[in-house]
Design a protein around this motif. Structure first.
Motif, PDB file in Angstrom:
ATOM      1  N   UNK A   8      19.536 -84.210 -65.439  1.00 38.95           N
ATOM      2  CA  UNK A   8      18.955 -84.164 -66.846  1.00 38.95           C
ATOM      3  C   UNK A   8      17.428 -84.596 -66.354  1.00 38.95           C
ATOM      4  N   UNK A   9      17.227 -85.639 -65.809  1.00 43.70           N
ATOM      5  CA  UNK A   9      15.832 -86.336 -65.330  1.00 43.70           C
ATOM      6  C   UNK A   9      15.221 -85.496 -64.263  1.00 43.70           C
ATOM      7  N   UNK A  10      16.120 -84.867 -63.437  1.00 43.82           N
ATOM      8  CA  UNK A  10      15.227 -83.975 -62.397  1.00 43.82           C
ATOM      9  C   UNK A  10      14.900 -82.854 -63.058  1.00 43.82           C
ATOM     10  N   UNK A  79      18.213 -77.593 -58.875  1.00 47.39           N
ATOM     11  CA  UNK A  79      17.746 -79.082 -59.185  1.00 47.39           C
ATOM     12  C   UNK A  79      19.020 -79.965 -59.194  1.00 47.39           C
ATOM     13  N   UNK A  80      20.094 -79.216 -59.751  1.00 43.72           N
ATOM     14  CA  UNK A  80      21.359 -80.137 -60.011  1.00 43.72           C
ATOM     15  C   UNK A  80      22.002 -80.397 -58.576  1.00 43.72           C
ATOM     16  N   UNK A  81      21.886 -79.433 -57.617  1.00 41.85           N
ATOM     17  CA  UNK A  81      22.355 -79.720 -56.401  1.00 41.85           C
ATOM     18  C   UNK A  81      21.703 -80.575 -55.349  1.00 41.85           C
ATOM     19  N   UNK A  82      20.525 -80.760 -55.858  1.00 38.12           N
ATOM     20  CA  UNK A  82      19.548 -81.547 -55.082  1.00 38.12           C
ATOM     21  C   UNK A  82      19.871 -82.659 -55.309  1.00 38.12           C
ATOM     22  N   UNK A  83      20.138 -83.232 -56.649  1.00 37.23           N
ATOM     23  CA  UNK A  83      20.260 -84.635 -56.859  1.00 37.23           C
ATOM     24  C   UNK A  83      21.940 -84.904 -57.152  1.00 37.23           C
ATOM     25  N   UNK A  84      22.734 -83.909 -57.267  1.00 35.75           N
ATOM     26  CA  UNK A  84      24.121 -84.156 -57.650  1.00 35.75           C
ATOM     27  C   UNK A  84      25.133 -83.686 -56.513  1.00 35.75           C
ATOM     28  N   UNK A  85      24.799 -82.750 -55.835  1.00 37.23           N
ATOM     29  CA  UNK A  85      25.681 -81.974 -54.947  1.00 37.23           C
ATOM     30  C   UNK A  85      26.276 -80.789 -55.612  1.00 37.23           C
ATOM     31  N   UNK A  86      27.424 -80.398 -55.240  1.00 37.86           N
ATOM     32  CA  UNK A  86      28.053 -79.141 -55.785  1.00 37.86           C
ATOM     33  C   UNK A  86      28.052 -79.256 -57.425  1.00 37.86           C
ATOM     34  N   UNK A  87      27.630 -78.210 -58.076  1.00 37.06           N
ATOM     35  CA  UNK A  87      27.757 -78.027 -59.305  1.00 37.06           C
ATOM     36  C   UNK A  87      28.910 -78.206 -60.184  1.00 37.06           C
ATOM     37  N   UNK A  88      30.059 -77.525 -59.370  1.00 38.94           N
ATOM     38  CA  UNK A  88      31.330 -77.653 -60.300  1.00 38.94           C
ATOM     39  C   UNK A  88      32.229 -78.285 -58.975  1.00 38.94           C
TER      40      UNK A  88
END
Length: 152
Positions: A8-10, A79-88
């Motif tokens: 969310x912040x990213x 963005x999600x992949x950059x900070x958290x890795x795989x989306x699902x």
């Protein structure tokens, strides 16, 4: 699916950079203040985004962060992949790496379908779309459904 605070912040930080594109580099403190993100937490997120090639940084008095590429070329999925890795993931694994036996076998296509739908939405929305308040029609249509706003 859960959206982490990091994700969310990213998205919010990159959106802030997108709307300030013409202003030159933006300091992390300014982004943190504008989006009410803890500064130290944001620094780590910006580092992840820099390593992923989404933002550039410049040191010094006139330094700060800016987008490394056009906002129309950055998706929410990026963005999600950059900070958290795989989306699902399921138990921390990608669905394609899972194997079920017996009565649980039908779960795998369900997890794959879930991943496909999430990717379809998140890969179809760019930072430019959000900055322009112009989400793609399929996303707007889904969000317009009254049931989408209910918590079962």
């Amino acid at each position: 699916m859960r959206i982490s605070a990091r994700a969310d912040y990213a998205v919010r930080a990159v959106l802030e950079l997108a709307v300030r594109q013409g202003e030159g580099p933006v300091k992390a403190e300014e982004i943190a203040g504008a989006q009410e993100i803890p500064h130290k937490f944001l620094e780590g997120i910006l580092g992840d985004l820099r390593r992923a090639g989404i933002v550039d940084s410049r040191r010094g008095g006139g330094g700060g962060y800016r987008l490394a590429r056009d906002a129309s070329a950055i998706t929410v999925a990026d963005l999600i992949r950059a900070v958290d890795g795989p989306i699902v993931s399921v138990r921390g694994e990608r669905p394609t790496g899972l194997a079920y036996t017996g009565t649980a076998q039908p779960l795998l296509p369900l997890w794959i379908a879930l991943r496909a739908n999430v990717r379809k939405i998140l890969e179809g929305v760019t930072v430019a779309d959000i900055a322009a308040d112009a989400l793609p029609e399929p996303v707007r249509a889904l969000a317009a459904e009254p049931a989408a706003w209910e918590n079962p």
